[in-house]
Structures are given as C-alpha cells and as structure tokens.
Design an enzyme around this catalytic site. Structure first.
Site, PDB file in Angstrom:
ATOM      1  N   CYS A  43      -3.611   5.710   4.139  1.00  0.00           N
ATOM      2  CA  CYS A  43      -3.060   4.615   5.280  1.00  0.00           C
ATOM      3  C   CYS A  43      -4.199   3.694   5.465  1.00  0.00           C
ATOM      4  O   CYS A  43      -3.986   2.271   5.191  1.00  0.00           O
ATOM      5  CB  CYS A  43      -3.068   5.250   6.473  1.00  0.00           C
ATOM      6  N   CYS A  48      -0.927   1.682   4.938  1.00  0.00           N
ATOM      7  CA  CYS A  48      -0.437   0.670   5.879  1.00  0.00           C
ATOM      8  C   CYS A  48      -1.566  -0.268   6.324  1.00  0.00           C
ATOM      9  O   CYS A  48      -1.033  -1.549   6.698  1.00  0.00           O
ATOM     10  CB  CYS A  48      -0.385   1.700   7.188  1.00  0.00           C
ATOM     11  N   LYS A  51      -2.019  -3.291   3.588  1.00  0.00           N
ATOM     12  CA  LYS A  51      -0.612  -3.761   3.227  1.00  0.00           C
ATOM     13  C   LYS A  51      -0.274  -4.763   4.370  1.00  0.00           C
ATOM     14  O   LYS A  51       0.141  -5.823   4.519  1.00  0.00           O
ATOM     15  CB  LYS A  51       0.391  -2.488   3.196  1.00  0.00           C
ATOM     16  N   TYR A 178      10.719   1.316   0.530  1.00  0.00           N
ATOM     17  CA  TYR A 178      10.224   0.591   1.393  1.00  0.00           C
ATOM     18  C   TYR A 178       8.608  -0.314   0.909  1.00  0.00           C
ATOM     19  O   TYR A 178       8.400  -1.511   1.079  1.00  0.00           O
ATOM     20  CB  TYR A 178       9.910   0.799   2.789  1.00  0.00           C
ATOM     21  N   GLU A 182       7.995  -4.477   0.273  1.00  0.00           N
ATOM     22  CA  GLU A 182       6.875  -5.065   1.332  1.00  0.00           C
ATOM     23  C   GLU A 182       6.207  -5.758   0.127  1.00  0.00           C
ATOM     24  O   GLU A 182       5.826  -6.936   0.257  1.00  0.00           O
ATOM     25  CB  GLU A 182       5.967  -3.737   1.778  1.00  0.00           C
ATOM     26  N   HIS A 436      14.333 -13.382  28.191  1.00  0.00           N
ATOM     27  CA  HIS A 436      14.970 -14.637  27.647  1.00  0.00           C
ATOM     28  C   HIS A 436      13.853 -15.611  27.672  1.00  0.00           C
ATOM     29  O   HIS A 436      12.907 -15.806  28.467  1.00  0.00           O
ATOM     30  CB  HIS A 436      16.267 -15.046  28.677  1.00  0.00           C
ATOM     31  N   GLU A 441      16.670  -9.494  23.238  1.00  0.00           N
ATOM     32  CA  GLU A 441      17.557  -9.299  24.332  1.00  0.00           C
ATOM     33  C   GLU A 441      19.063  -9.206  23.820  1.00  0.00           C
ATOM     34  O   GLU A 441      19.673  -8.495  24.572  1.00  0.00           O
ATOM     35  CB  GLU A 441      17.581 -10.655  25.248  1.00  0.00           C
TER      36      GLU A 441
HETATM   37  C1  FAD Z   1       1.499   1.077   0.144  1.00  0.00           C
HETATM   38  C2  FAD Z   1       1.646   2.065   1.290  1.00  0.00           C
HETATM   39  C3  FAD Z   1       1.888   1.586   2.547  1.00  0.00           C
HETATM   40  C4  FAD Z   1       2.169   2.332   3.607  1.00  0.00           C
HETATM   41  N1  FAD Z   1       2.495   1.987   4.800  1.00  0.00           N
HETATM   42  C5  FAD Z   1       2.711   2.884   5.800  1.00  0.00           C
HETATM   43  C6  FAD Z   1       3.088   2.094   7.082  1.00  0.00           C
HETATM   44  O1  FAD Z   1       2.917   0.858   7.462  1.00  0.00           O
HETATM   45  N2  FAD Z   1       3.205   3.135   8.199  1.00  0.00           N
HETATM   46  C7  FAD Z   1       2.923   4.237   8.114  1.00  0.00           C
HETATM   47  O2  FAD Z   1       3.134   5.079   8.870  1.00  0.00           O
HETATM   48  N3  FAD Z   1       2.885   4.783   6.820  1.00  0.00           N
HETATM   49  C8  FAD Z   1       2.749   3.932   5.827  1.00  0.00           C
HETATM   50  N4  FAD Z   1       2.316   4.646   4.423  1.00  0.00           N
HETATM   51  C9  FAD Z   1       2.299   6.100   4.463  1.00  0.00           C
HETATM   52  C10 FAD Z   1       0.878   6.797   4.792  1.00  0.00           C
HETATM   53  O3  FAD Z   1      -0.270   5.910   4.350  1.00  0.00           O
HETATM   54  C11 FAD Z   1       0.912   8.246   4.544  1.00  0.00           C
HETATM   55  O4  FAD Z   1       1.989   8.829   5.384  1.00  0.00           O
HETATM   56  C12 FAD Z   1      -0.382   8.743   5.241  1.00  0.00           C
HETATM   57  O5  FAD Z   1      -1.612   8.493   4.807  1.00  0.00           O
HETATM   58  C13 FAD Z   1      -0.385  10.383   5.004  1.00  0.00           C
HETATM   59  O6  FAD Z   1      -1.494  10.918   5.548  1.00  0.00           O
HETATM   60  P1  FAD Z   1      -1.964  12.183   4.957  1.00  0.00           P
HETATM   61  O7  FAD Z   1      -3.126  12.734   5.852  1.00  0.00           O
HETATM   62  O8  FAD Z   1      -0.855  13.158   4.650  1.00  0.00           O
HETATM   63  O9  FAD Z   1      -2.779  11.605   3.543  1.00  0.00           O
HETATM   64  P2  FAD Z   1      -3.706  10.763   2.745  1.00  0.00           P
HETATM   65  O10 FAD Z   1      -3.749   9.872   3.978  1.00  0.00           O
HETATM   66  O11 FAD Z   1      -3.112  10.241   1.651  1.00  0.00           O
HETATM   67  O12 FAD Z   1      -5.000  11.590   2.876  1.00  0.00           O
HETATM   68  C14 FAD Z   1      -5.075  12.505   1.943  1.00  0.00           C
HETATM   69  C15 FAD Z   1      -6.668  12.421   1.436  1.00  0.00           C
HETATM   70  O13 FAD Z   1      -7.259  13.593   0.740  1.00  0.00           O
HETATM   71  C16 FAD Z   1      -7.857  13.344  -0.087  1.00  0.00           C
HETATM   72  N5  FAD Z   1      -7.811  14.217  -1.303  1.00  0.00           N
HETATM   73  C17 FAD Z   1      -6.932  14.573  -1.936  1.00  0.00           C
HETATM   74  N6  FAD Z   1      -7.023  15.596  -3.063  1.00  0.00           N
HETATM   75  C18 FAD Z   1      -8.346  16.094  -2.605  1.00  0.00           C
HETATM   76  C19 FAD Z   1      -9.116  17.218  -2.823  1.00  0.00           C
HETATM   77  N7  FAD Z   1      -8.641  18.068  -3.693  1.00  0.00           N
HETATM   78  N8  FAD Z   1     -10.513  17.391  -2.262  1.00  0.00           N
HETATM   79  C20 FAD Z   1     -10.795  16.451  -1.354  1.00  0.00           C
HETATM   80  N9  FAD Z   1      -9.936  15.232  -0.616  1.00  0.00           N
HETATM   81  C21 FAD Z   1      -8.760  15.174  -1.284  1.00  0.00           C
HETATM   82  C22 FAD Z   1      -7.401  12.106  -0.699  1.00  0.00           C
HETATM   83  O14 FAD Z   1      -8.668  11.173  -1.231  1.00  0.00           O
HETATM   84  C23 FAD Z   1      -6.871  11.285   0.712  1.00  0.00           C
HETATM   85  O15 FAD Z   1      -7.964  10.474   1.223  1.00  0.00           O
HETATM   86  C24 FAD Z   1       2.187   3.747   3.431  1.00  0.00           C
HETATM   87  C25 FAD Z   1       1.787   4.401   2.159  1.00  0.00           C
HETATM   88  C26 FAD Z   1       1.359   3.391   0.985  1.00  0.00           C
HETATM   89  C27 FAD Z   1       0.935   3.966  -0.295  1.00  0.00           C
END
Ligand code: FAD
Length: 454
Positions: A43, A48, A51, A178, A182, A436, A441
C-alpha cells in the site's frame, strides 16, 4: 517468562502486519516483526499511496483543459515525470518512517530481514538469526502475476511502474481489473498514448457491470484505445520500442507494456508446505474465522489469505486479531458492505451488492439509476457523464448497493457506506435533504426505479 523469545512474531510489515504488531504490543504482548523489502508494504510503497499521488498528478492534465471554460488561459504545460517521482518518493519515505517509528515506540522489535518457518514456533531470518514465538502471524501480502509468454521480461508490472526513469510516450496495459484501469487513467492524464487489452468481454467484472460499461465509454472519450477479447501472445524488442502481438491478430508498438493481470499470494519459499499449512489452489493461506491456519500457533491476515484484498481490510483484520489475542476482545471483521474506490478517470465509488450479486443471491430488487452531465462539465464542455445506481431490496426497502462513477466518487461513498452498514432503507434516503448543488444529492432524489428484478 515463557519459553519463547516473543509472544507474537509477524512475518511482513505491510498494512496488516504493522497494525497487528503495533496493537498487540500496545496490549502488552512481546512482539517482533520482520520485513524483507519496504516498511509499510504494498500500500505505502507500490500500491494505494503512490497510485493516488500519480492519479492526483494526472488529474491536473484534464484539469488544465477544463479550466479554459472557466476563463483561465493555460499556456502549454510542461510536465516533469522525474520531479513527480522524486516528490512521491520523499512522501513515501516519510510515511514508511512514521510506520517504523510507531512500531518501535510501541515496543515492537523490527528486523529488516526475510522470514521463513522452521517449525510451528520458530522463524529463520535471512540475517542468520532464529527467533521463537508462541504465535506466528503471516502477513506477507501478494505479488503481481505475469503470464508465461515469449518476451515477458520486456514487460513491467505495477511494482516497476512507480519507478520508471521517464514517462513512456506509448503504453500498452494488459488487464481489465481496477489496477489496469487506474494506470490507464494515470498515463492518459499525464499525456501518454494508452492502449488497453483485456482477455474478457468486459472490464471491471468484479463490480456492478454498468460501472465497467460506463468507464469503457469514458475511456474512449479520453482517447484510450481498449480491445476486449484480446490477449498478448508475445513481446518483441523492435527499433524504438516493444511490439506486442495479440491473439486477435493485432500488433501494438509501444514504449512500455504494463501487466495488471492479477496478483498471487506470497506464500512460496517460506516453509509452509513442509509444515503442512493448508493452502488453496491459488496458493492463498486458508484460515478459519479467527484468522488461524490449520497449524494452531500460526495465523494469517491480509492479501496472503486472498479474501478481500484491500488495505483497510488487512488493517482491520490485524487490529481485531490483536484485540482478540491480547485484550480479551471478541471482535471479528465483516467483509460485507466494504466500500471501495477505483481511482480511474473518472473515479468509481462502490459499496454493497451489485445488481448481478443481488440477482445471484435470489433477492428481489428495485434498481434506481441516474446518468447526467455534472454541473462542472457544463462550462468545461468535457463530454463526461456521472452515473449513479442504487440497488434496493424490494421486500425490506433496505438499500443493498450504492455505486457511482464520476468526479469525487471516492469521497462521496464513505458516508453512504455508513448508511448502508446501518441498514438504511430507500425511504430514509428519500427523507434525507440533499446538499445542493452537488452530484451526491442525486442519491437522495432518485424516485422511480428503472427496473424491478426478477
Ligand atoms: C497498484 C496497487 C494499487 C492498490 N490500490 C489500493 C487502494 O487504492 N485501496 C486499497 O484499499 N488497496 C489497494 N491496493 C491493495 C493493498 O495494497 C493491499 O490490499 C494491502 O497492501 C495488503 O496488505 P497486506 O498487509 O496483506 O500485504 P502487503 O501490504 O503486501 O505487505 C506484505 C509485506 O510482507 C513483506 N514480505 C513478504 N514476504 C516476506 C518474508 N518472507 N519475510 C519478510 N517480509 C516479507 C513484503 O515485502 C511486504 O512489505 C492496491 C494494490 C496495488 C498493487
């Protein structure tokens, strides 16, 4: 003292992992977290936030055109992609720093390392250390998928799109979800020539179908070329760019090919299979209603479970889990009526059931909708229509779904999401006095259904 180094060890410091660690530590748990890439996860770094910043930048492109009708004379505007990316990176670094500070000040020990499981209570870190924990939370998120085609190494994904050295003049985007639309809006607004290819019959099929149809029309108005039923079969390097050959016989010569064809849960190479942690066919971790895997000491939240892949869902799940584990809470996160936005051009806001979902669930519904040219575009002369739709349960009068595409759609929908979560009826919408003059609205002035289903 327990036999473990930590009460909770979290793998992945993204939206879900950061929230779960910080709140657990605030509740008094001894917490460690490892992150192998960037603090804040997808994110903050490649999702997010960047983006939305790029999307703000793109909106100026059309904004300058629209300003003419309002008396402004906008001389040829010079846009600098490197400046945008540099400024964006400064903001991302600031947010990532805040995340780290919040965790450390809550007492969470942060390891900048990759983690993998050795057994149900032990994590091996890429630094060579091993840590033990009573409970382990996997919050590793997802990763973009690129199909296996000749030349796939010439393509980029959303991960790289935020770090391109220059703005590509011609962009080909593969995908109809999406993220694809975007980026189409972003590159178009910044001045690139955008072509979109999608294998399906329509775009945005996960949402109310009329939203996708309307956006398709708006994209054509913006000059975005979209080809449905079209799949890239190979990519070749040619003089001055990349040639994409598609299964419909068409070729596209562009400077950049961006794949936005879905994301896969990040579960490989972590020792999950050896431990017997159950995964589904897509590689997502299977969890029960308590976010627990089939191995009792291991939990998982966020995109790695592939439930509803949104930041607020991952953070809400992380928070509720921390409350349940370390503060005697019993709160579970409902995935019903989660509002979401698509920052396309124009943007989309949506909450609740689509018309198709309501029909699929066998609910008799009244459908209300409205299409109009918003006041702003009367003077800008932009041929852009706002589209709004309400799905109402015929038996109970409850509003089941609220959908909009048009300027400010994302901001508009949060309040309606509260109303729908609270069980508001159409009669309550009708009783509400509108603000309005706004587009919003119209949601409280739609009187006559356009359809009754079934
Ligand atoms: C281009 C794009 C736009 C998006 N726009 C939106 C939006 O507008 N609104 C919205 O709500 N959501 C949006 N999302 C989705 C949102 O980013 C994800 O749903 C959210 O980040 C998920 O959170 P998470 O904690 O599950 O995983 P992540 O945020 O992906 O975090 C996982 C973390 O784990 C780390 N990791 C992975 N494997 C290991 C390991 N073995 N050891 C240590 N660290 C590790 C990764 O490096 C990462 O930092 C978007 C996604 C993308 C790709």
């Amino acid at each position: 003292m327990t036999q473990y180094d930590y009460d909770l060890f979290v793998i992945g410091a993204g939206s879900g992992g950061v929230r779960a660690s910080r709140i657990s530590a605030n509740h008094g748990a001894r917490v460690g977290v490892c992150e192998d890439r960037d603090m804040g996860g997808t994110c903050v770094n490649v999702g997010c936030i960047p983006k939305k910043l790029l999307s703000y930048s793109a909106s100026f492109g059309h904004g300058f055109e629209d300003a003419t009708g309002y008396g402004w004379e906008c001389a040829a505007n010079k846009f600098s992609w490197p400046d945008l990316i540099r400024n964006k990176d400064v903001e991302i670094a600031r947010i990532a720093g805040v995340y780290r500070m919040l965790m450390e000040s809550a007492g969470v020990k942060v390891y900048d390392a990759r983690g993998s499981l050795i057994d149900a209570h032990t994590v091996a870190l890429s630094t060579g250390e091993q840590v033990t924990a009573e409970r382990i939370l996997i919050a590793t998120g997802g990763w973009p998928k690129v199909p296996e085609i000749p030349g796939k190494e010439l393509a980029i994904t959303s991960n790289e799109a935020f770090h391109l050295p220059e703005l590509p003049k011609r962009v080909l985007i593969a995908g109809g979800g999406y993220i694809a639309v975007e980026f189409a809006g972003i590159f178009d607004g910044l001045g690139s020539k955008v072509t979109l290819v999608h294998r399906g019959v329509a775009i945005l099929t996960a949402f109310d179908h009329e939203l996708g149809q309307h956006l398709m029309h708006e994209m054509y108005e913006h000059g975005i070329e979209a080809h449905l039923h079209s799949v890239i079969t190979r990519l070749d390097k040619v003089d001055g760019g990349i040639r994409a050959t598609c299964n419909d016989g068409k070729t596209h010569e562009v400077d950049c090919v961006l794949y936005a064809t879905g994301r896969a849960p990040l579960t490989h190479g972590m020792g999950l299979e050896a431990l017997g942690v159950a995964l589904d066919a897509d590689g997502a971790i299977i969890v029960d209603e308590d976010d627990r895997t089939n191995v009792p000491s291991i939990y998982a939240i966020g995109d790695v479970t592939n439930q509803l892949n949104l930041t607020p869902v991952a953070t809400a799940k992380g928070h509720a889990l921390a409350d349940r584990l370390y503060a005697g809470g019993n709160r579970h996160v409902s995935l019903e009526n989660v509002a979401t936005a698509i920052f396309s051009s124009p943007p989309i806001g949506t909450v609740g059931l689509s018309e198709e979902q309501a029909i699929e669930r066998g609910i008799a519904i009244h459908v209300f909708k409205q299409t109009f040219r918003p006041l702003k575009h009367r003077l800008s002369m932009r041929n852009q229509q706002t589209f709004m739709k309400l799905i109402v349960d015929s038996a109970t009068d409850k509003v089941l779904g609220c959908h909009v595409i048009g300027d400010d759609a994302a901001e508009m929908l949060q309040g309606f999401a509260v109303a729908i979560t609270a069980g508001a009826t159409k009669a309550m919408f009708d009783q509400t006095i509108g603000i309005h003059p706004t587009s919003a609205e119209e949601f409280v002035t739609m009187r006559t259904p356009v359809r009754v289903q079934p």
